[in-house]
Design an enzyme around this catalytic site. Structure first.
Site, short mmCIF file in Angstrom:
data_model
loop_
_atom_site.label_atom_id
_atom_site.label_comp_id
_atom_site.label_asym_id
_atom_site.label_seq_id
_atom_site.Cartn_x
_atom_site.Cartn_y
_atom_site.Cartn_z
N THR A 105 41.11 22.87 21.70
CA THR A 105 40.46 24.11 21.27
C THR A 105 40.91 25.22 22.21
O THR A 105 41.61 24.99 23.20
CB THR A 105 38.93 23.99 21.35
OG1 THR A 105 38.52 24.15 22.72
CG2 THR A 105 38.43 22.65 20.85
N LYS A 129 43.35 26.93 27.91
CA LYS A 129 43.60 27.61 29.19
C LYS A 129 42.33 28.04 29.92
O LYS A 129 42.37 28.39 31.09
CB LYS A 129 44.42 28.89 28.94
CG LYS A 129 45.86 28.62 28.57
CD LYS A 129 46.56 29.87 28.13
CE LYS A 129 46.49 30.10 26.66
NZ LYS A 129 47.20 29.25 25.76
N VAL A 157 50.36 26.21 30.29
CA VAL A 157 51.38 27.24 30.53
C VAL A 157 52.72 26.67 30.10
O VAL A 157 53.10 25.57 30.53
CB VAL A 157 51.47 27.62 32.04
CG1 VAL A 157 52.37 28.85 32.20
CG2 VAL A 157 50.10 27.88 32.63
N ALA A 159 53.74 25.50 27.23
CA ALA A 159 53.70 24.37 26.28
C ALA A 159 54.26 23.10 26.94
O ALA A 159 53.71 22.67 27.95
CB ALA A 159 54.42 24.73 24.99
N GLY A 212 51.82 31.96 12.48
CA GLY A 212 51.02 31.08 13.34
C GLY A 212 51.43 31.18 14.81
O GLY A 212 51.07 30.32 15.61
N GLU A 215 47.23 33.97 18.28
CA GLU A 215 45.88 33.48 18.02
C GLU A 215 45.48 34.02 16.65
O GLU A 215 46.05 35.01 16.18
CB GLU A 215 44.93 34.03 19.10
CG GLU A 215 45.25 33.60 20.52
CD GLU A 215 45.05 32.12 20.76
OE1 GLU A 215 44.11 31.55 20.19
OE2 GLU A 215 45.86 31.52 21.48
N ASP A 226 45.90 36.54 27.80
CA ASP A 226 46.44 35.18 27.72
C ASP A 226 47.49 34.97 28.82
O ASP A 226 47.50 33.93 29.50
CB ASP A 226 47.06 34.99 26.33
CG ASP A 226 47.61 33.61 26.13
OD1 ASP A 226 46.82 32.66 26.13
OD2 ASP A 226 48.85 33.47 26.00
N LYS A 230 47.45 32.52 32.26
CA LYS A 230 48.54 31.60 32.64
C LYS A 230 48.99 31.87 34.07
O LYS A 230 49.28 30.93 34.83
CB LYS A 230 49.71 31.77 31.66
CG LYS A 230 49.39 31.23 30.28
CD LYS A 230 50.49 31.57 29.30
CE LYS A 230 50.21 30.97 27.93
NZ LYS A 230 51.14 31.45 26.90
N GLY A 342 54.50 26.58 20.06
CA GLY A 342 54.74 25.71 18.90
C GLY A 342 53.82 24.52 18.98
O GLY A 342 53.68 23.90 20.04
N1 NAP Z 1 49.84 26.59 18.99
C1 NAP Z 1 50.61 26.69 20.08
O1 NAP Z 1 51.81 26.95 20.00
C2 NAP Z 1 50.01 26.50 21.46
C3 NAP Z 1 50.86 26.47 22.59
C4 NAP Z 1 50.31 26.23 23.87
C5 NAP Z 1 48.93 26.09 24.00
N2 NAP Z 1 48.14 26.17 22.87
C6 NAP Z 1 46.70 26.04 23.07
O2 NAP Z 1 46.25 24.89 22.34
C7 NAP Z 1 44.93 25.11 21.89
C8 NAP Z 1 44.89 24.87 20.38
O3 NAP Z 1 45.76 25.79 19.75
P1 NAP Z 1 45.97 25.76 18.16
O4 NAP Z 1 47.16 26.59 17.90
O5 NAP Z 1 45.95 24.36 17.69
O6 NAP Z 1 44.65 26.51 17.67
P2 NAP Z 1 43.94 26.43 16.23
O7 NAP Z 1 44.91 26.03 15.19
O8 NAP Z 1 43.19 27.72 16.09
O9 NAP Z 1 42.90 25.22 16.39
C9 NAP Z 1 41.78 25.32 17.25
C10 NAP Z 1 40.87 24.16 16.90
O10 NAP Z 1 39.78 24.16 17.83
C11 NAP Z 1 38.58 23.94 17.10
N3 NAP Z 1 37.44 24.42 17.87
C12 NAP Z 1 37.18 25.67 18.29
N4 NAP Z 1 36.02 25.70 18.99
C13 NAP Z 1 35.56 24.41 19.00
C14 NAP Z 1 34.42 23.79 19.54
N5 NAP Z 1 33.51 24.49 20.22
N6 NAP Z 1 34.25 22.45 19.36
C15 NAP Z 1 35.16 21.72 18.67
N7 NAP Z 1 36.27 22.27 18.10
C16 NAP Z 1 36.47 23.59 18.28
C17 NAP Z 1 38.79 24.67 15.79
O11 NAP Z 1 37.87 24.24 14.84
P3 NAP Z 1 37.39 25.13 13.59
O12 NAP Z 1 38.60 25.18 12.67
O13 NAP Z 1 36.27 24.34 13.00
O14 NAP Z 1 37.01 26.45 14.13
C18 NAP Z 1 40.25 24.24 15.51
O15 NAP Z 1 40.26 22.92 14.97
C19 NAP Z 1 44.56 26.53 22.30
O16 NAP Z 1 43.86 26.50 23.52
C20 NAP Z 1 45.91 27.20 22.49
O17 NAP Z 1 45.87 28.29 23.37
C21 NAP Z 1 48.64 26.35 21.63
#
Ligand code: NAP
Length: 384
Positions: A105, A129, A157, A159, A212, A215, A226, A230, A342
């Site tokens: 999350t 983070k 940080v 990925a 995507g 955020e 953000d 990091k 990603g």
């Molecule tokens: N995507 C990337 O490229 C990337 C890269 C590096 C780091 N990250 C980090 O990885 C994490 C996830 O990113 P993502 O892209 O997968 O985000 P996302 O698609 O927005 O998914 C976030 C997930 O977290 C859930 N969530 C939010 N609050 C919650 C809570 N209190 N309890 C349980 N579940 C909760 C959401 O559920 P609902 O749908 O029910 O709200 C959703 O399933 C983030 O911290 C992001 O900064 C992502």
């Protein structure tokens, strides 16, 4: 004569239970796919069965003693009720067998539970983070768990680019780091690359969101916070005792709150400003990039115009770059770069952390029984 099996002792895999938060998000979904695709490999090579014990997001919750199917979660999910997560975590104490909680999350509230979960013997692995960027007093509590390998956050940080582990190594071998400089946001790098390609600011933001890369609310990326988080995480890995207020942030947009349906129209008011900045930079042979800079006393985040020859200016869209200026490696500095965003690549990095945490828990369990609190003896012995 038949040859002995390579690992006869591994006929029965050791079970490690997983609790996945954010299970239907982008990273959570990619992680479930990776759990399924690597299952045979991990069991045969490591004698380890990573069993998905529970999974949830804000809306749904599922748990099974026998293990959930990572590829078919939907039928097992029911609406999440108040206390579901708390009660499943409360039951997974160290005595219940090794368990890893995986935080996919971006929730600060979830990060606030880490100390309690770690205290009761779970390992916590996160792409979130917020925990690493909370106030120092909170971070100090978690740090001891990081040192013993039960709190892991390499993907927070860059990925899956290994950035934090090399910084930790530099610190532990006594090589003083003077400063860091980097491109730490794949989404902002993508945005500025699109501006240099002639795309309007408002269109580029919407494009990045729809792909995507940002955020769900792109203003969070545009705020620069953000990147600041990091930088804090990187600095703390080096032993810089910094608070968020010591990082000066110049946001890419002054706006902090715009309704989703008004986003394009409101950001369009900044199109002319950005077109002029890009044109001016281009006329000087420079590129605009969002740079994060950090030293022991603080840091800053903002848009800089860099000569095209600068390693940060030559990065491709969504690439992350980190320059590490140390007392031994300065001209040129140590430089790490790679795809910095990603869901698939992030999930791959999270999976590595899960494996490492599972093995730490099993090693502790076989050496001394289930572990709940870190002892000073273990802290000194075990770098992460
Ligand atoms: N995507 C990337 O490229 C990337 C890269 C590096 C780091 N990250 C980090 O990885 C994490 C996830 O990113 P993502 O892209 O997968 O985000 P996302 O698609 O927005 O998914 C976030 C997930 O977290 C859930 N969530 C939010 N609050 C919650 C809570 N209190 N309890 C349980 N579940 C909760 C959401 O559920 P609902 O749908 O029910 O709200 C959703 O399933 C983030 O911290 C992001 O900064 C992502």
């Amino acid at each position: 004569m038949s040859l002995p099996l390579a690992h006869p002792a591994r006929a029965q895999a050791q079970v490690v239970d997983l609790i996945l938060l954010g299970a239907r998000g982008r990273v959570g979904t990619a992680l479930r796919q990776r759990l399924a695709s690597t299952r045979t490999l991990i069991e045969s090579e490591l004698g380890l069965h990573l069993r998905l014990h529970a999974a949830c997001d804000r809306r749904g919750f599922a748990a099974s003693e026998a293990g959930l199917d990572p590829l078919s979660l939907e039928p097992a999910l029911r609406p999440r009720e108040h206390g579901d997560l708390e009660s499943i975590c409360a039951r997974r104490t160290g005595a219940a067998g090794p368990s890893v909680l995986i935080d996919c999350t971006a929730s600060d509230e979830i990060a606030g539970h880490y100390p309690q979960w770690l205290r009761q013997g779970l390992a916590v692995v996160g792409a979130n983070k917020h925990a690493g960027a909370r106030p120092l007093a909170f971070h100090r509590v978690l740090r001891e768990h990081a040192l013993r390998g039960t709190w892991r956050y390499e993907t927070t940080v860059g990925a899956a680019i290994p950035l934090l582990a090399p910084l930790r190594d530099l610190r532990l071998r006594g090589e003083r780091v003077r400063s860091l400089r980097g491109l730490l946001s794949g989404s902002l790098s993508f945005l500025l690359t699109r501006l240099h390609a002639g795309v309007r600011f408002s269109d580029a933001v919407i494009e990045a969101r729809d792909l995507g890369y940002t955020e769900p609310d792109p203003l969070q990326d545009l705020s620069g916070q953000d990147v600041a988080r990091k930088l804090l995480i990187l600095g703390r890995e080096l032993g810089f005792e910094l608070e968020a207020a010591q990082i000066e942030v110049q946001p890419l947009s002054a706006r902090t709150d715009i309704a989703s349906d008004a986003l394009h129209a409101e950001l369009a008011k900044e199109d002319a400003h950005w077109a002029q900045r890009v044109q001016a930079a281009r006329a000087r042979g420079e590129r605009l990039v969002v740079v994060g800079e950090l030293g022991p006393a603080g840091g800053r985040v903002g848009v800089r115009a860099l000569p095209a020859s600068d390693p940060l200016a030559s990065a491709s869209a969504r690439e992350n770059v980190l320059e590490i200026h140390t007392e031994l490696q300065c001209e040129p500095p140590l430089c790490l770069r790679g795809p910095g965003a990603g869901a698939e690549v992030t999930a791959a990095g999270v999976f590595s952390d899960v494996l490492a945490a599972a093995r730490v828990l099993l090693a502790h369990a076989s050496a001394s029984g289930p572990v709940t609190q870190p002892s000073p003896r273990v802290e000194k012995r075990l770098p992460a």
